[in-house]
Design a protein around this motif. Structure first.
Motif, mmCIF file in Angstrom:
data_model
loop_
_atom_site.group_PDB
_atom_site.id
_atom_site.type_symbol
_atom_site.label_atom_id
_atom_site.label_comp_id
_atom_site.label_asym_id
_atom_site.label_seq_id
_atom_site.Cartn_x
_atom_site.Cartn_y
_atom_site.Cartn_z
ATOM 1 N N GLU A 1 0.829 -1.202 0.000
ATOM 2 C CA GLU A 1 0.000 0.000 0.000
ATOM 3 C C GLU A 1 0.868 1.258 0.000
ATOM 4 O OE1 GLU A 1 -3.939 1.692 2.354
ATOM 5 O OE2 GLU A 1 -2.630 0.245 3.344
ATOM 6 N N TYR A 2 1.932 1.253 0.800
ATOM 7 C CA TYR A 2 2.818 2.412 0.872
ATOM 8 C C TYR A 2 3.542 2.624 -0.456
ATOM 9 C CZ TYR A 2 6.571 5.492 2.466
ATOM 10 O OH TYR A 2 7.442 6.538 2.609
ATOM 11 N N THR A 3 4.033 1.527 -1.053
ATOM 12 C CA THR A 3 4.739 1.619 -2.333
ATOM 13 C C THR A 3 3.830 2.182 -3.410
ATOM 14 O OG1 THR A 3 6.160 -0.272 -1.779
ATOM 15 C CG2 THR A 3 5.977 0.317 -4.099
ATOM 16 N N GLU A 4 2.584 1.715 -3.457
ATOM 17 C CA GLU A 4 1.640 2.189 -4.459
ATOM 18 C C GLU A 4 1.328 3.668 -4.260
ATOM 19 O OE1 GLU A 4 -1.627 3.166 -6.838
ATOM 20 O OE2 GLU A 4 -1.706 3.237 -4.650
ATOM 21 N N THR A 5 1.237 4.096 -2.991
ATOM 22 C CA THR A 5 0.975 5.505 -2.696
ATOM 23 C C THR A 5 2.119 6.388 -3.178
ATOM 24 O OG1 THR A 5 -0.386 4.952 -0.753
ATOM 25 C CG2 THR A 5 0.546 7.173 -0.853
ATOM 26 N N VAL A 6 3.345 5.962 -2.898
ATOM 27 C CA VAL A 6 4.515 6.731 -3.335
ATOM 28 C C VAL A 6 4.573 6.802 -4.858
ATOM 29 C CG1 VAL A 6 7.045 6.785 -3.384
ATOM 30 C CG2 VAL A 6 5.849 6.253 -1.250
ATOM 31 N N LEU A 7 4.336 5.667 -5.513
ATOM 32 C CA LEU A 7 4.343 5.659 -6.975
ATOM 33 C C LEU A 7 3.256 6.565 -7.539
ATOM 34 C CD1 LEU A 7 5.016 1.946 -8.024
ATOM 35 C CD2 LEU A 7 6.474 3.935 -8.412
ATOM 36 N N GLY A 8 2.113 6.607 -6.872
ATOM 37 C CA GLY A 8 1.042 7.492 -7.316
ATOM 38 C C GLY A 8 1.454 8.956 -7.260
ATOM 39 N N GLN A 9 2.151 9.338 -6.194
ATOM 40 C CA GLN A 9 2.628 10.718 -6.072
ATOM 41 C C GLN A 9 3.650 11.036 -7.161
ATOM 42 O OE1 GLN A 9 4.057 10.665 -2.025
ATOM 43 N NE2 GLN A 9 2.053 11.113 -1.158
ATOM 44 N N ILE A 10 4.557 10.091 -7.425
ATOM 45 C CA ILE A 10 5.556 10.295 -8.480
ATOM 46 C C ILE A 10 4.873 10.378 -9.839
ATOM 47 C CG2 ILE A 10 7.530 9.276 -9.676
ATOM 48 C CD1 ILE A 10 8.364 8.026 -6.993
ATOM 49 N N ASN A 11 3.906 9.493 -10.062
ATOM 50 C CA ASN A 11 3.181 9.478 -11.327
ATOM 51 C C ASN A 11 2.501 10.817 -11.609
ATOM 52 O OD1 ASN A 11 1.481 6.559 -12.709
ATOM 53 N ND2 ASN A 11 2.378 8.325 -13.713
ATOM 54 N N ASN A 12 1.924 11.413 -10.576
ATOM 55 C CA ASN A 12 1.278 12.718 -10.735
ATOM 56 C C ASN A 12 2.292 13.792 -11.131
ATOM 57 O OD1 ASN A 12 -1.234 11.678 -10.052
ATOM 58 N ND2 ASN A 12 -1.061 12.226 -7.897
ATOM 59 N N LEU A 13 3.464 13.746 -10.512
ATOM 60 C CA LEU A 13 4.502 14.732 -10.848
ATOM 61 C C LEU A 13 5.025 14.526 -12.267
ATOM 62 C CD1 LEU A 13 6.411 14.672 -7.441
ATOM 63 C CD2 LEU A 13 5.189 16.634 -8.397
ATOM 64 N N VAL A 14 5.154 13.264 -12.685
ATOM 65 C CA VAL A 14 5.583 12.982 -14.058
ATOM 66 C C VAL A 14 4.542 13.492 -15.050
ATOM 67 C CG1 VAL A 14 6.066 11.145 -15.733
ATOM 68 C CG2 VAL A 14 7.041 11.021 -13.435
ATOM 69 N N ASP A 15 3.278 13.322 -14.718
ATOM 70 C CA ASP A 15 2.215 13.836 -15.586
ATOM 71 C C ASP A 15 2.308 15.359 -15.710
ATOM 72 O OD1 ASP A 15 1.225 11.312 -16.015
ATOM 73 O OD2 ASP A 15 -0.415 11.485 -14.559
ATOM 74 N N GLU A 16 2.605 16.038 -14.610
ATOM 75 C CA GLU A 16 2.755 17.500 -14.655
ATOM 76 C C GLU A 16 3.935 17.894 -15.544
ATOM 77 O OE1 GLU A 16 2.706 19.615 -10.937
ATOM 78 O OE2 GLU A 16 1.487 18.053 -9.984
ATOM 79 N N ALA A 17 5.037 17.180 -15.403
ATOM 80 C CA ALA A 17 6.219 17.474 -16.231
ATOM 81 C C ALA A 17 5.924 17.210 -17.703
ATOM 82 C CB ALA A 17 7.403 16.622 -15.769
ATOM 83 N N THR A 18 5.163 16.151 -17.977
ATOM 84 C CA THR A 18 4.801 15.822 -19.363
ATOM 85 C C THR A 18 3.936 16.923 -19.962
ATOM 86 O OG1 THR A 18 4.849 13.458 -18.798
ATOM 87 C CG2 THR A 18 3.761 14.079 -20.852
#
Length: 205
Positions: A3-20
């Motif tokens: 659950e923690y790993t998925e949460t962290v990846l979700g936060q990173i994914n959102n930032l990558v989407d912003e950069a994209t």
């Protein structure tokens, strides 16, 4: 951990989407500010990629006591054995689940390192170089898609763990109930426990 790993990846994914989004449609009148924004995103992602759960790094395979990514270069430390291995958790008699813990599988795609791409995007924005800005779009999309795939796998694994946990709770309750009604505990109890364990094992396959 899942659950923690998925949460962290979700936060990173959102930032990558912003950069994209920035790379896909950069404001030509405000590129220095965008470059600084990308630099801040890169720092946030680095902090998340080097996250710990307790005292253990979560994205460095079995090397839970060393940070996976170099904060300056963004390089993934794969020099030691175990850096490219996943975590395995026993959830039943002979049954294991695999938890992806290799940061290179998440933040590097076809040789493209997320941190290098973000550095390139920052530099291109400062230089007002449309060609170099555009060159970061596809790698960012691909890494974003890669993380989405991994997150989907983690969600499925977490669901399986929830189901297994509920099953074992029900199993334990059933055993206790049967124990209270069995007269010859030494023989009958052992036979019942063995049969229930066999049944639960078959159900999880």
């Amino acid at each position: 951990r899942i659950e923690y790993t998925e949460t962290v990846l979700g936060q990173i994914n959102n930032l990558v989407d912003e950069a994209t989004t920035i790379a896909s449609n950069p404001d030509s009148d405000n590129r220095e500010a965008l470059a600084q924004q990308v630099a801040n995103m890169r720092d946030q992602i680095m902090g998340l990629a080097n996250s710990k759960l307790g005292n253990n790094y979560i994205f460095h395979g079995h090397l839970t006591d060393t940070a996976p990514f170099d904060e300056t270069t963004g390089a993934y430390d794969n020099t030691l054995p175990g850096s490219d291995e996943d975590h395995r958790t026993l959830i039943g008699d002979g049954i294991q689940i695999t938890i992806n813990a290799d940061g290179s599988d998440m933040f590097i795609e076809s040789g493209d390192n997320l941190f290098t791409i973000l550095d390139d995007l920052e530099t291109a924005l400062f230089a007002d170089n449309d060609t170099d800005i555009a060159a970061t779009v596809n790698p960012l999309y691909r890494i974003g898609d890669q993380m989405e795939t991994i997150r989907s796998g983690l969600a499925a694994t977490y669901k399986r763990l929830e189901t297994t946990d509920e099953h074992w709770e029900a199993f334990s309750l059933s055993v206790e109930n049967m124990r209270s009604t069995v007269e010859d505990a030494d023989v009958t109890e052992a036979a019942i426990d063995l049969q229930l364990q066999k049944t639960s094992y078959e159900m999880l396959l």
